[in-house]
Design an enzyme around this catalytic site. Sequence first.
Site, PDB file in Angstrom:
ATOM      1  N   ASN A  73     -46.545 -39.792  23.674  1.00  6.84           N
ATOM      2  CA  ASN A  73     -47.728 -39.427  22.805  1.00  6.84           C
ATOM      3  C   ASN A  73     -47.040 -38.864  21.734  1.00  6.84           C
ATOM      4  O   ASN A  73     -46.670 -37.510  21.573  1.00  6.84           O
ATOM      5  CB  ASN A  73     -48.512 -38.173  23.482  1.00  6.84           C
ATOM      6  CG  ASN A  73     -49.715 -37.699  22.688  1.00  6.84           C
ATOM      7  OD1 ASN A  73     -49.947 -38.245  21.564  1.00  6.84           O
ATOM      8  ND2 ASN A  73     -50.177 -36.607  23.091  1.00  6.84           N
ATOM      9  N   TRP A  74     -47.079 -39.476  20.545  1.00  9.80           N
ATOM     10  CA  TRP A  74     -46.371 -38.952  19.214  1.00  9.80           C
ATOM     11  C   TRP A  74     -47.331 -38.014  18.697  1.00  9.80           C
ATOM     12  O   TRP A  74     -47.013 -37.242  17.841  1.00  9.80           O
ATOM     13  CB  TRP A  74     -46.385 -40.281  18.347  1.00  9.80           C
ATOM     14  CG  TRP A  74     -45.362 -41.241  18.651  1.00  9.80           C
ATOM     15  CD1 TRP A  74     -44.821 -41.333  19.735  1.00  9.80           C
ATOM     16  CD2 TRP A  74     -44.813 -42.117  17.806  1.00  9.80           C
ATOM     17  NE1 TRP A  74     -43.877 -42.623  19.761  1.00  9.80           N
ATOM     18  CE2 TRP A  74     -44.049 -42.966  18.383  1.00  9.80           C
ATOM     19  CE3 TRP A  74     -45.009 -42.415  16.399  1.00  9.80           C
ATOM     20  CZ2 TRP A  74     -43.350 -44.004  17.701  1.00  9.80           C
ATOM     21  CZ3 TRP A  74     -44.337 -43.431  15.772  1.00  9.80           C
ATOM     22  CH2 TRP A  74     -43.470 -44.361  16.361  1.00  9.80           C
ATOM     23  N   LYS A  75     -48.607 -37.566  19.150  1.00 12.72           N
ATOM     24  CA  LYS A  75     -49.406 -36.822  18.419  1.00 12.72           C
ATOM     25  C   LYS A  75     -49.555 -37.238  16.893  1.00 12.72           C
ATOM     26  O   LYS A  75     -49.323 -38.265  16.510  1.00 12.72           O
ATOM     27  CB  LYS A  75     -49.349 -35.457  18.756  1.00 12.72           C
ATOM     28  CG  LYS A  75     -48.832 -35.015  20.203  1.00 12.72           C
ATOM     29  CD  LYS A  75     -48.652 -33.511  20.101  1.00 12.72           C
ATOM     30  CE  LYS A  75     -48.230 -33.267  21.672  1.00 12.72           C
ATOM     31  NZ  LYS A  75     -48.453 -31.926  22.092  1.00 12.72           N
TER      32      LYS A  75
ATOM     33  N   HIS B  51     -57.166 -34.970  25.589  1.00 17.95           N
ATOM     34  CA  HIS B  51     -56.150 -34.255  25.365  1.00 17.95           C
ATOM     35  C   HIS B  51     -56.598 -32.672  24.939  1.00 17.95           C
ATOM     36  O   HIS B  51     -57.641 -32.479  24.288  1.00 17.95           O
ATOM     37  CB  HIS B  51     -55.225 -34.790  24.247  1.00 17.95           C
ATOM     38  CG  HIS B  51     -53.891 -34.276  24.408  1.00 17.95           C
ATOM     39  ND1 HIS B  51     -53.529 -32.857  23.676  1.00 17.95           N
ATOM     40  CD2 HIS B  51     -52.618 -34.483  24.806  1.00 17.95           C
ATOM     41  CE1 HIS B  51     -52.390 -32.712  23.856  1.00 17.95           C
ATOM     42  NE2 HIS B  51     -51.734 -33.611  24.642  1.00 17.95           N
TER      43      HIS B  51
ATOM     44  N   GLU C   8     -52.375 -32.038  32.896  1.00 18.77           N
ATOM     45  CA  GLU C   8     -51.406 -31.246  31.882  1.00 18.77           C
ATOM     46  C   GLU C   8     -51.968 -29.652  31.724  1.00 18.77           C
ATOM     47  O   GLU C   8     -52.830 -29.420  31.180  1.00 18.77           O
ATOM     48  CB  GLU C   8     -51.865 -31.804  30.580  1.00 18.77           C
ATOM     49  CG  GLU C   8     -51.319 -33.259  30.333  1.00 18.77           C
ATOM     50  CD  GLU C   8     -51.189 -33.548  28.958  1.00 18.77           C
ATOM     51  OE1 GLU C   8     -49.695 -34.058  28.846  1.00 18.77           O
ATOM     52  OE2 GLU C   8     -51.869 -33.635  28.058  1.00 18.77           O
TER      53      GLU C   8
ATOM     54  N   GLY D  81     -45.783 -28.323  25.531  1.00 18.32           N
ATOM     55  CA  GLY D  81     -45.138 -27.868  23.999  1.00 18.32           C
ATOM     56  C   GLY D  81     -44.580 -26.211  24.345  1.00 18.32           C
ATOM     57  O   GLY D  81     -44.145 -25.862  23.350  1.00 18.32           O
TER      58      GLY D  81
ATOM     59  N   SER E  76     -44.207 -30.402  28.667  1.00 18.14           N
ATOM     60  CA  SER E  76     -42.750 -30.108  28.471  1.00 18.14           C
ATOM     61  C   SER E  76     -41.697 -30.901  29.522  1.00 18.14           C
ATOM     62  O   SER E  76     -40.890 -30.347  29.896  1.00 18.14           O
ATOM     63  CB  SER E  76     -42.769 -28.507  28.766  1.00 18.14           C
ATOM     64  OG  SER E  76     -43.294 -27.694  27.887  1.00 18.14           O
TER      65      SER E  76
ATOM     66  N   GLY F 248     -44.720 -35.354  25.004  1.00 23.07           N
ATOM     67  CA  GLY F 248     -45.015 -35.007  23.648  1.00 23.07           C
ATOM     68  C   GLY F 248     -43.763 -34.889  22.640  1.00 23.07           C
ATOM     69  O   GLY F 248     -43.188 -35.973  22.462  1.00 23.07           O
ATOM     70  N   GLY F 249     -43.465 -33.864  22.692  1.00 18.80           N
ATOM     71  CA  GLY F 249     -42.103 -33.452  21.859  1.00 18.80           C
ATOM     72  C   GLY F 249     -40.953 -34.425  22.077  1.00 18.80           C
ATOM     73  O   GLY F 249     -40.381 -34.653  21.153  1.00 18.80           O
TER      74      GLY F 249
HETATM   75  C1  PEP Z   1     -48.583 -33.782  25.233  1.00 15.09           C
HETATM   76  O1  PEP Z   1     -48.935 -33.712  24.294  1.00 15.09           O
HETATM   77  O2  PEP Z   1     -49.329 -34.344  26.066  1.00 15.09           O
HETATM   78  C2  PEP Z   1     -47.373 -33.063  25.894  1.00 15.09           C
HETATM   79  C3  PEP Z   1     -47.311 -33.100  27.174  1.00 15.09           C
HETATM   80  O3  PEP Z   1     -46.490 -32.397  25.005  1.00 15.09           O
HETATM   81  P1  PEP Z   1     -45.168 -31.914  25.514  1.00 15.09           P
HETATM   82  O4  PEP Z   1     -44.449 -32.836  25.913  1.00 15.09           O
HETATM   83  O5  PEP Z   1     -44.610 -31.467  24.034  1.00 15.09           O
HETATM   84  O6  PEP Z   1     -45.296 -30.497  26.251  1.00 15.09           O
END
Ligand code: PEP
Length: 230
Positions: A9-11, A89, A157, A163, A194, A215-216
């Site tokens: 997920n690039w957001k 999300h 999540e 994050g 994370s 995500g990140g």
């Molecule tokens: C997400 O955006 O769904 C996510 C899990 O972000 P991250 O991996 O950065 O916690």
Amino acid sequence: MQKKWIVANWKMNGNLKLVQDYLETFKDTQLPHQLIVCPPSPYLCSFKNQNDFLLGGQDCHEYNSGAFTGNVSAPMLKELHCTYVLLGHSERRMYEKESSELVYQKAQAAQSAGLTPIICMGENEHDYAHGKTEEILAKFLETLQSLDRSNLMIAYEPLWAVGSGRIPDLEVINAVHQYIHTILPGIDVLYGGSVNKDNIQSILNLPYVQGVLVGGACLDAISFHNMCSL
Ligand code: PEP
């Protein structure tokens, strides 16, 4: 290990260079897992239909077309070769005030267009600390009972893990996934929050976890490729 899902997920991140990096880095590689990449909508066109991964949108509108400036519909995502779409999300529930009823309507629109919705849900830190995770998830899951289960995924999540660099204990992740399976049997349930190179393998090894949402850690193509190859 059984083949599992990895969703990137690039957001609202990335640019044409990241698109190019993905196309080059993931070209002709045999990953041990099935990758789904969810870039921002403007970049979907750049991926076309011949990638070594599947494509997903980050959201869709509940209507197929109309006077909804700035929105993207499920048939549009389908036309741009998406087969998945993230819905509900925590960032959309928080910043766009999306309700579970709206997420359900979007999921219906996605399924009608031939997309598989990946519906995100999780508890906040207070509820986690007070052992209310299952109670909170039960409320989310209740709203999804009438969706077509043959075409649906859930991403657990925890809001406090997204994050933050923190994740629940592995046994807790596994138990929560097992719980979700008892409420909605037969669907794939992913963990998100994370996920990084140090924890991805142990999370993917959990028997009730069918994949991860990242995500990140997906914003650098090479290090993400290494992470997906573990
Ligand atoms: C997400 O955006 O769904 C996510 C899990 O972000 P991250 O991996 O950065 O916690």
